[in-house]
Design a protein around this motif. Structure first.
Motif, mmCIF file in Angstrom:
data_model
loop_
_atom_site.group_PDB
_atom_site.id
_atom_site.type_symbol
_atom_site.label_atom_id
_atom_site.label_comp_id
_atom_site.label_asym_id
_atom_site.label_seq_id
_atom_site.Cartn_x
_atom_site.Cartn_y
_atom_site.Cartn_z
ATOM 1 N N VAL A 179 0.843 -1.207 0.000
ATOM 2 C CA VAL A 179 0.000 0.000 0.000
ATOM 3 C C VAL A 179 0.875 1.253 0.000
ATOM 4 O O VAL A 179 0.589 2.221 -0.713
ATOM 5 C CB VAL A 179 -0.963 -0.006 1.211
ATOM 6 N N TRP A 180 1.949 1.237 0.783
ATOM 7 C CA TRP A 180 2.897 2.366 0.868
ATOM 8 C C TRP A 180 3.491 2.671 -0.506
ATOM 9 O O TRP A 180 3.554 3.830 -0.929
ATOM 10 C CB TRP A 180 3.966 2.016 1.900
ATOM 11 N N TYR A 214 2.227 1.957 -3.400
ATOM 12 C CA TYR A 214 1.147 2.500 -4.216
ATOM 13 C C TYR A 214 0.916 3.981 -3.879
ATOM 14 O O TYR A 214 0.737 4.814 -4.780
ATOM 15 C CB TYR A 214 -0.127 1.683 -4.007
ATOM 16 N N LEU A 215 0.958 4.321 -2.583
ATOM 17 C CA LEU A 215 0.779 5.726 -2.174
ATOM 18 C C LEU A 215 1.917 6.609 -2.687
ATOM 19 O O LEU A 215 1.677 7.747 -3.095
ATOM 20 C CB LEU A 215 0.687 5.832 -0.648
ATOM 21 N N LEU A 233 1.095 7.379 -6.156
ATOM 22 C CA LEU A 233 0.002 8.354 -6.237
ATOM 23 C C LEU A 233 0.483 9.758 -5.888
ATOM 24 O O LEU A 233 0.061 10.730 -6.510
ATOM 25 C CB LEU A 233 -1.148 7.948 -5.306
ATOM 26 N N VAL A 234 1.337 9.860 -4.878
ATOM 27 C CA VAL A 234 1.877 11.173 -4.497
ATOM 28 C C VAL A 234 2.638 11.774 -5.668
ATOM 29 O O VAL A 234 2.488 12.956 -5.989
ATOM 30 C CB VAL A 234 2.787 11.045 -3.247
ATOM 31 N N LEU A 239 -2.748 12.725 0.281
ATOM 32 C CA LEU A 239 -1.961 11.527 -0.027
ATOM 33 C C LEU A 239 -0.650 11.513 0.747
ATOM 34 O O LEU A 239 -0.224 10.471 1.237
ATOM 35 C CB LEU A 239 -1.678 11.447 -1.530
ATOM 36 N N ALA A 261 -1.420 10.581 4.327
ATOM 37 C CA ALA A 261 -1.711 9.148 4.406
ATOM 38 C C ALA A 261 -0.415 8.338 4.322
ATOM 39 O O ALA A 261 -0.231 7.361 5.061
ATOM 40 C CB ALA A 261 -2.674 8.738 3.292
ATOM 41 N N ALA A 262 0.487 8.745 3.441
ATOM 42 C CA ALA A 262 1.767 8.041 3.286
ATOM 43 C C ALA A 262 2.609 8.152 4.553
ATOM 44 O O ALA A 262 3.219 7.176 4.987
ATOM 45 C CB ALA A 262 2.531 8.579 2.082
ATOM 46 N N LEU A 275 1.049 5.923 7.231
ATOM 47 C CA LEU A 275 1.327 4.528 6.891
ATOM 48 C C LEU A 275 2.790 4.184 7.176
ATOM 49 O O LEU A 275 3.092 3.103 7.698
ATOM 50 C CB LEU A 275 0.990 4.266 5.424
#
Length: 196
Positions: free
Chosen positions: A21-22, A24-25, A28-29, A38, A41-42, A45
């Protein structure tokens, strides 16, 4: 009580899932030009991933659930997080690519020297042989991706590079001392064999 015996491996498994997930983030960032939500969230996480690494070993020792599998699983989860994070950040030009080789070298050296030291020094206490500088380097391996992610929050990336070069020095000194220890243990064993 049986559940507590599995808790360390559950935490380690969670770290692997959170790593995916990290990654993927991070993507996205980068794609969304460092969107604030984002990034937050990163960062959260990242903190959770670090906490699972900190807690799983302590829980294993506290519940007497330490095992060879758990030790190798923990090191594997660490390698997955550290290498994948740094590889992705290097693809975005944040972490230099040569640092990936430093990570691979340190993990390889750690596994090989642990095995040799345990074999020739008859250490039974743990599954791996740790040294203080190596532990600090491993903590830094974890912190470097977080430091570079905080660059999106405005943290000067020079701090990330300072941490990176400090880690490089720790890796070199730790590797040299561990290889030297292997050499001394091996010589001691050869001397002992001559007198037997």
């Amino acid at each position: 009580m049986a559940m507590l015996k599995w808790l360390p491996n559950i935490l380690t498994s969670l770290r692997i899932v959170l790593t995916v997930v990290w990654i993927y983030l991070i993507r996205l960032v980068e794609v969304n030009e460092a969107h604030k939500t984002l990034i937050n969230a990163a960062v959260i996480l990242f903190i959770i991933i670090c906490l699972t690494d900190l807690i799983d070993g302590k829980v294993a020792r506290k519940t007497k659930a330490s095992s060879r599998f758990g030790s190798y699983f923990d090191v594997t989860a660490d390698l997955i997080f550290i290498s994948s994070s740094n590889i992705v950040l290097s693809l975005y030009g944040l972490v230099p690519r040569w640092f990936i080789l430093v990570i691979i070298f340190k993990f390889s050296e750690f596994l090989i020297t642990s095995k040799l030291i345990k074999k020739y020094d008859d250490l039974k206490s743990s599954f791996f042989v740790f040294d203080h500088l190596g532990r600090v380097a491993a903590v830094n391996f974890f912190l470097i991706p977080g430091a570079f992610m905080l660059g999106y929050e405005g943290l000067d990336l020079r701090y990330g590079y300072i941490l990176l070069y400090i880690t490089l020095m720790l890796v070199i000194i730790s590797a040299f001392s561990r290889i030297w220890r292997c050499h001394k243990v091996w010589n001691k064993m050869r001397t002992r064999e001559k007198f037997v």
